[in-house]
Design an enzyme around this catalytic site. Structure first.
Site, PDB file in Angstrom:
ATOM      1  N   SER A 124       0.842  -1.200   0.000  1.00  0.00           N
ATOM      2  CA  SER A 124       0.000   0.000   0.000  1.00  0.00           C
ATOM      3  C   SER A 124       0.871   1.241   0.000  1.00  0.00           C
ATOM      4  O   SER A 124       1.996   1.225   0.528  1.00  0.00           O
ATOM      5  CB  SER A 124      -0.853  -0.019   1.266  1.00  0.00           C
ATOM      6  OG  SER A 124      -1.480   1.229   1.458  1.00  0.00           O
ATOM      7  N   THR A 126       0.466   3.380   1.878  1.00  0.00           N
ATOM      8  CA  THR A 126       0.602   3.711   3.297  1.00  0.00           C
ATOM      9  C   THR A 126       2.052   3.530   3.777  1.00  0.00           C
ATOM     10  O   THR A 126       2.450   4.144   4.761  1.00  0.00           O
ATOM     11  CB  THR A 126      -0.389   2.870   4.153  1.00  0.00           C
ATOM     12  OG1 THR A 126      -0.435   3.384   5.469  1.00  0.00           O
ATOM     13  CG2 THR A 126      -0.002   1.414   4.216  1.00  0.00           C
ATOM     14  N   TYR A 148      -1.445  -0.706  10.999  1.00  0.00           N
ATOM     15  CA  TYR A 148      -1.788  -1.289   9.693  1.00  0.00           C
ATOM     16  C   TYR A 148      -0.629  -1.072   8.715  1.00  0.00           C
ATOM     17  O   TYR A 148      -0.164  -2.001   8.056  1.00  0.00           O
ATOM     18  CB  TYR A 148      -3.075  -0.653   9.143  1.00  0.00           C
ATOM     19  CG  TYR A 148      -3.278  -0.917   7.664  1.00  0.00           C
ATOM     20  CD1 TYR A 148      -3.606  -2.183   7.202  1.00  0.00           C
ATOM     21  CD2 TYR A 148      -3.110   0.106   6.714  1.00  0.00           C
ATOM     22  CE1 TYR A 148      -3.767  -2.429   5.842  1.00  0.00           C
ATOM     23  CE2 TYR A 148      -3.275  -0.129   5.363  1.00  0.00           C
ATOM     24  CZ  TYR A 148      -3.598  -1.388   4.932  1.00  0.00           C
ATOM     25  OH  TYR A 148      -3.743  -1.641   3.586  1.00  0.00           O
ATOM     26  N   LYS A 152       2.262  -3.752   6.685  1.00  0.00           N
ATOM     27  CA  LYS A 152       2.648  -3.791   5.258  1.00  0.00           C
ATOM     28  C   LYS A 152       4.167  -3.646   5.120  1.00  0.00           C
ATOM     29  O   LYS A 152       4.807  -4.322   4.327  1.00  0.00           O
ATOM     30  CB  LYS A 152       1.941  -2.678   4.481  1.00  0.00           C
ATOM     31  CG  LYS A 152       0.428  -2.828   4.400  1.00  0.00           C
ATOM     32  CD  LYS A 152       0.022  -4.044   3.599  1.00  0.00           C
ATOM     33  CE  LYS A 152      -1.473  -4.231   3.515  1.00  0.00           C
ATOM     34  NZ  LYS A 152      -1.884  -5.538   2.984  1.00  0.00           N
TER      35      LYS A 152
HETATM   36  P1  NAD Z   1     -11.145  -6.706   1.540  1.00  0.00           P
HETATM   37  O1  NAD Z   1     -11.330  -6.680   3.007  1.00  0.00           O
HETATM   38  O2  NAD Z   1     -12.329  -6.460   0.687  1.00  0.00           O
HETATM   39  O3  NAD Z   1     -10.480  -8.086   1.099  1.00  0.00           O
HETATM   40  C1  NAD Z   1      -9.616  -8.819   1.932  1.00  0.00           C
HETATM   41  C2  NAD Z   1     -10.086 -10.255   1.947  1.00  0.00           C
HETATM   42  O4  NAD Z   1      -9.211 -11.031   2.773  1.00  0.00           O
HETATM   43  C3  NAD Z   1     -11.502 -10.422   2.525  1.00  0.00           C
HETATM   44  O5  NAD Z   1     -12.258 -11.221   1.640  1.00  0.00           O
HETATM   45  C4  NAD Z   1     -11.279 -11.118   3.864  1.00  0.00           C
HETATM   46  O6  NAD Z   1     -12.372 -11.956   4.215  1.00  0.00           O
HETATM   47  C5  NAD Z   1      -9.986 -11.887   3.593  1.00  0.00           C
HETATM   48  N1  NAD Z   1      -9.195 -12.177   4.791  1.00  0.00           N
HETATM   49  C6  NAD Z   1      -8.775 -11.317   5.744  1.00  0.00           C
HETATM   50  N2  NAD Z   1      -8.038 -11.957   6.672  1.00  0.00           N
HETATM   51  C7  NAD Z   1      -7.980 -13.261   6.287  1.00  0.00           C
HETATM   52  C8  NAD Z   1      -7.386 -14.425   6.844  1.00  0.00           C
HETATM   53  N3  NAD Z   1      -6.712 -14.390   7.995  1.00  0.00           N
HETATM   54  N4  NAD Z   1      -7.519 -15.601   6.188  1.00  0.00           N
HETATM   55  C9  NAD Z   1      -8.216 -15.657   5.031  1.00  0.00           C
HETATM   56  N5  NAD Z   1      -8.818 -14.594   4.473  1.00  0.00           N
HETATM   57  C10 NAD Z   1      -8.696 -13.408   5.094  1.00  0.00           C
HETATM   58  O7  NAD Z   1      -9.977  -5.661   1.206  1.00  0.00           O
HETATM   59  P2  NAD Z   1      -9.471  -5.102  -0.193  1.00  0.00           P
HETATM   60  O8  NAD Z   1      -9.817  -3.667  -0.255  1.00  0.00           O
HETATM   61  O9  NAD Z   1      -9.870  -5.993  -1.292  1.00  0.00           O
HETATM   62  O10 NAD Z   1      -7.898  -5.179   0.040  1.00  0.00           O
HETATM   63  C11 NAD Z   1      -7.140  -6.281  -0.362  1.00  0.00           C
HETATM   64  C12 NAD Z   1      -5.703  -6.092   0.082  1.00  0.00           C
HETATM   65  O11 NAD Z   1      -5.195  -4.876  -0.469  1.00  0.00           O
HETATM   66  C13 NAD Z   1      -5.524  -5.970   1.590  1.00  0.00           C
HETATM   67  O12 NAD Z   1      -4.338  -6.663   1.957  1.00  0.00           O
HETATM   68  C14 NAD Z   1      -5.369  -4.488   1.816  1.00  0.00           C
HETATM   69  O13 NAD Z   1      -4.592  -4.204   2.963  1.00  0.00           O
HETATM   70  C15 NAD Z   1      -4.644  -4.065   0.557  1.00  0.00           C
HETATM   71  N6  NAD Z   1      -4.882  -2.657   0.231  1.00  0.00           N
HETATM   72  C16 NAD Z   1      -6.159  -2.206   0.123  1.00  0.00           C
HETATM   73  C17 NAD Z   1      -6.395  -0.870  -0.135  1.00  0.00           C
HETATM   74  C18 NAD Z   1      -7.801  -0.340  -0.218  1.00  0.00           C
HETATM   75  O14 NAD Z   1      -7.989   0.853  -0.071  1.00  0.00           O
HETATM   76  N7  NAD Z   1      -8.810  -1.147  -0.477  1.00  0.00           N
HETATM   77  C19 NAD Z   1      -5.310   0.003  -0.330  1.00  0.00           C
HETATM   78  C20 NAD Z   1      -4.015  -0.498  -0.241  1.00  0.00           C
HETATM   79  C21 NAD Z   1      -3.815  -1.846   0.045  1.00  0.00           C
HETATM   80  C1  UD1 Z   2      -6.723   5.554   3.670  1.00  0.00           C
HETATM   81  C2  UD1 Z   2      -5.920   4.859   4.743  1.00  0.00           C
HETATM   82  C3  UD1 Z   2      -4.597   4.386   4.148  1.00  0.00           C
HETATM   83  C4  UD1 Z   2      -4.822   3.529   2.916  1.00  0.00           C
HETATM   84  C5  UD1 Z   2      -5.617   4.354   1.910  1.00  0.00           C
HETATM   85  C6  UD1 Z   2      -5.912   3.603   0.637  1.00  0.00           C
HETATM   86  C7  UD1 Z   2      -6.620   6.029   6.765  1.00  0.00           C
HETATM   87  C8  UD1 Z   2      -6.213   6.967   7.860  1.00  0.00           C
HETATM   88  N1  UD1 Z   2      -5.704   5.794   5.826  1.00  0.00           N
HETATM   89  O1  UD1 Z   2      -6.050   6.726   3.350  1.00  0.00           O
HETATM   90  O2  UD1 Z   2      -3.894   3.630   5.101  1.00  0.00           O
HETATM   91  O3  UD1 Z   2      -3.587   3.148   2.336  1.00  0.00           O
HETATM   92  O4  UD1 Z   2      -6.864   4.728   2.530  1.00  0.00           O
HETATM   93  O5  UD1 Z   2      -7.007   2.799   0.799  1.00  0.00           O
HETATM   94  O6  UD1 Z   2      -7.705   5.472   6.788  1.00  0.00           O
HETATM   95  N2  UD1 Z   2     -12.025  12.022   3.839  1.00  0.00           N
HETATM   96  C9  UD1 Z   2     -13.028  12.898   4.216  1.00  0.00           C
HETATM   97  N3  UD1 Z   2     -14.157  12.390   4.777  1.00  0.00           N
HETATM   98  C10 UD1 Z   2     -14.349  11.042   4.977  1.00  0.00           C
HETATM   99  C11 UD1 Z   2     -13.314  10.147   4.585  1.00  0.00           C
HETATM  100  C12 UD1 Z   2     -12.164  10.684   4.034  1.00  0.00           C
HETATM  101  O7  UD1 Z   2     -12.888  14.113   4.048  1.00  0.00           O
HETATM  102  O8  UD1 Z   2     -15.396  10.637   5.514  1.00  0.00           O
HETATM  103  C13 UD1 Z   2     -10.829  12.568   3.168  1.00  0.00           C
HETATM  104  C14 UD1 Z   2      -9.510  12.254   3.838  1.00  0.00           C
HETATM  105  O9  UD1 Z   2      -9.166  13.227   4.770  1.00  0.00           O
HETATM  106  C15 UD1 Z   2      -8.571  12.219   2.626  1.00  0.00           C
HETATM  107  C16 UD1 Z   2      -9.450  11.719   1.470  1.00  0.00           C
HETATM  108  O10 UD1 Z   2     -10.781  11.977   1.885  1.00  0.00           O
HETATM  109  O11 UD1 Z   2      -8.131  13.503   2.300  1.00  0.00           O
HETATM  110  C17 UD1 Z   2      -9.306  10.231   1.211  1.00  0.00           C
HETATM  111  O12 UD1 Z   2      -9.497   9.518   2.421  1.00  0.00           O
HETATM  112  P1  UD1 Z   2      -9.515   7.925   2.470  1.00  0.00           P
HETATM  113  O13 UD1 Z   2     -10.452   7.415   1.441  1.00  0.00           O
HETATM  114  O14 UD1 Z   2      -9.772   7.518   3.881  1.00  0.00           O
HETATM  115  O15 UD1 Z   2      -8.065   7.508   1.994  1.00  0.00           O
HETATM  116  P2  UD1 Z   2      -6.620   7.926   2.587  1.00  0.00           P
HETATM  117  O16 UD1 Z   2      -6.725   9.007   3.567  1.00  0.00           O
HETATM  118  O17 UD1 Z   2      -5.731   8.167   1.427  1.00  0.00           O
END
Ligand code: NAD
Ligand code: UD1
Length: 362
Positions: A124, A126, A148, A152
């Site tokens: 991520s 992040t 979190y 990563k």
């Molecule tokens: P999601 O929660 O929709 O998908 C994650 C899946 O993993 C779920 O289906 C959950 O049931 C499964 N899971 C969690 N823990 C498990 C375990 N111990 N054993 C088996 N299954 C398990 O999330 P997503 O948005 O699809 O994200 C997928 C990956 O990408 C995650 O690792 C997340 O940290 C990473 N990621 C997501 C975002 C985002 O904003 N969505 C951003 C950066 C990175």
């Molecule tokens: C979040 C996660 C980050 C992750 C990223 C991608 C947090 C603190 N960080 O960051 O770890 O990698 O998503 O999925 O959760 N905002 C509002 N109102 C809301 C929600 C968000 O104004 O109700 C603003 C936030 O301040 C930010 C933008 O919208 O400026 C995006 O927010 P968000 O979707 O939570 O993503 P990230 O902050 O980038």
């Protein structure tokens, strides 16, 4: 080629599984469904018209995990399974280290035993923490600011050490920026449990009338309109990045890192505006205090992925919002409770047939 997808029922996983099936690859999924529903997989196989097998297994259950990975014998793994709520990770850090770090460790051991040493990992943006050195490049120093993010970072380091110890490993760390949007059918999409933490799903729920207004976290940042700027990326572009990374790894050992972002930023107000315009609904908002830990701006330098993988984000904000709105309006309450009877189950695996009846897409 058979690909094992952990977390394949989740938001990004389900869109990636769909593209793998559409490319003619064989897919097995391991998911504990802690944050997802098997209904997403049922819909994926219905869209693709291809079968897959799914295993309801927790990565922390080492014996069932190892048994399944050895049974599946994958050529490569795409590892999405993990917990992702930043706030929850602050209040329950051990849950995050256990699930994400120990879960990944168990997976790597099971892969080693099954003689599969190719993995694409969901990292991520992040891991760039509060860096203000924009755009963020793969060699920008890492600096996690919450548990979190630290999971990563630890996993990236564990993968680097593993590759250094054994040259047979082929590893891609993909650093996602802000994934949004949904498949154009409106059949699969993000289904957050409870109050959404992230902006776009929250805005979608305000537009559909489930929540009254968006709280805009800070209107006094040094950005064009004072609100936070992020690099939103369509989940289908993100999914395509995984297929490109898999392809790259077929000719490359060691660890490789890529940003998956568009390189451009949109502000909170731009997102709200686009949503109101495209949905035709009103999206009331109120500017409130900054959210602790937020940075003003974050966006990728996306060149490395373009040069190495021939990948770039194709879909813009309008398309992201349009697809998100279609998913939200067709599924205002997310996926329905799943009817497990559509699954044929043996001891470990659930077989989901491509011949699934899908909900109407009108
Ligand atoms: P999601 O929660 O929709 O998908 C994650 C899946 O993993 C779920 O289906 C959950 O049931 C499964 N899971 C969690 N823990 C498990 C375990 N111990 N054993 C088996 N299954 C398990 O999330 P997503 O948005 O699809 O994200 C997928 C990956 O990408 C995650 O690792 C997340 O940290 C990473 N990621 C997501 C975002 C985002 O904003 N969505 C951003 C950066 C990175
Ligand atoms: C979040 C996660 C980050 C992750 C990223 C991608 C947090 C603190 N960080 O960051 O770890 O990698 O998503 O999925 O959760 N905002 C509002 N109102 C809301 C929600 C968000 O104004 O109700 C603003 C936030 O301040 C930010 C933008 O919208 O400026 C995006 O927010 P968000 O979707 O939570 O993503 P990230 O902050 O980038």
């Amino acid at each position: 080629m058979r690909v094992l997808v952990t977390g394949g029922a989740g938001y990004i996983g389900s869109h990636t599984v769909l593209q793998l099936l559409q490319e003619g690859l064989q897919v097995s999924v391991i998911d504990n469904f802690s944050n997802s529903s098997p209904e997403s997989l049922r819909r994926v196989v219905g869209i693709a018209g291809q079968n897959l097998d799914a295993y309801q297994i927790d990565l922390l259950d080492t014996s069932r995990l190892t048994q399944a990975v050895c049974e599946i014998k994958p050529d490569a793994v795409i590892h999405f399974a993990g917990l992702k709520a930043v706030g929850e990770s602050v209040s329950q850090p051990l849950k995050y280290y256990k699930n994400n770090v120990v879960g990944t460790l168990n997976l790597l051991e099971a892969m080693d035993e099954a003689e599969c040493r190719t993995i694409v990992f969901s990292s991520s943006a992040t891991v760039y923490g509060d860096s203000t050195d924009l755009p963020l490049r793969e060699n920008t120093p890492r600096n996690a600011t919450n548990p979190y993010g630290r999971t990563k970072l630890h996993i990236e380091e564990m993968l680097e050490e593993l590759a250094a110890s054994d040259s047979r490993w082929r590893i891609a760390n993909l650093r996602y920026f802000n994934p949004v949007g949904a498949h154009e059918s409106g059949l699969i999409g993000e289904d957050p449990q409870g109050i959404p933490n992230n902006l776009m799903p929250f805005v979608a729920q305000v537009a559909i009338g489930k929540r009254t207004e968006v709280q805009v976290f800070g209107g006094d940042y040094s950005t064009a309109d004072g609100t936070g700027v992020r690099d939103y990326i369509h989940v289908l572009d993100l999914a395509a990045g995984h297929l490109a990374a898999l392809d790259y790894l077929s000719n490359a050992q060691g660890v490789h890192v890529w940003n998956l972002g568009s390189g451009a930023g949109s502000s909170v107000l731009e997102v709200i505006d686009a949503f109101a315009r495209i949905s035709g609904r009103s999206v009331p908002y109120q500017i409130t205090d900054r959210r602790p830990g937020d940075v003003a701006e974050s966006y990728a330098h996306p060149e490395k992925a373009r040069l190495d993988l021939g990948w770039k984000a194709e879909r813009g904000l309008e398309q992201m919002v349009e697809d998100m709105w279609r998913w939200q309006s067709k599924n205002p309450d997310g996926f329905p409770e799943v009817a497990m009877e559509f699954l044929h189950q043996d001891e470990l695996a659930l077989f989901i047939s491509g011949n699934q009846k899908l909900p109407s897409t009108d």
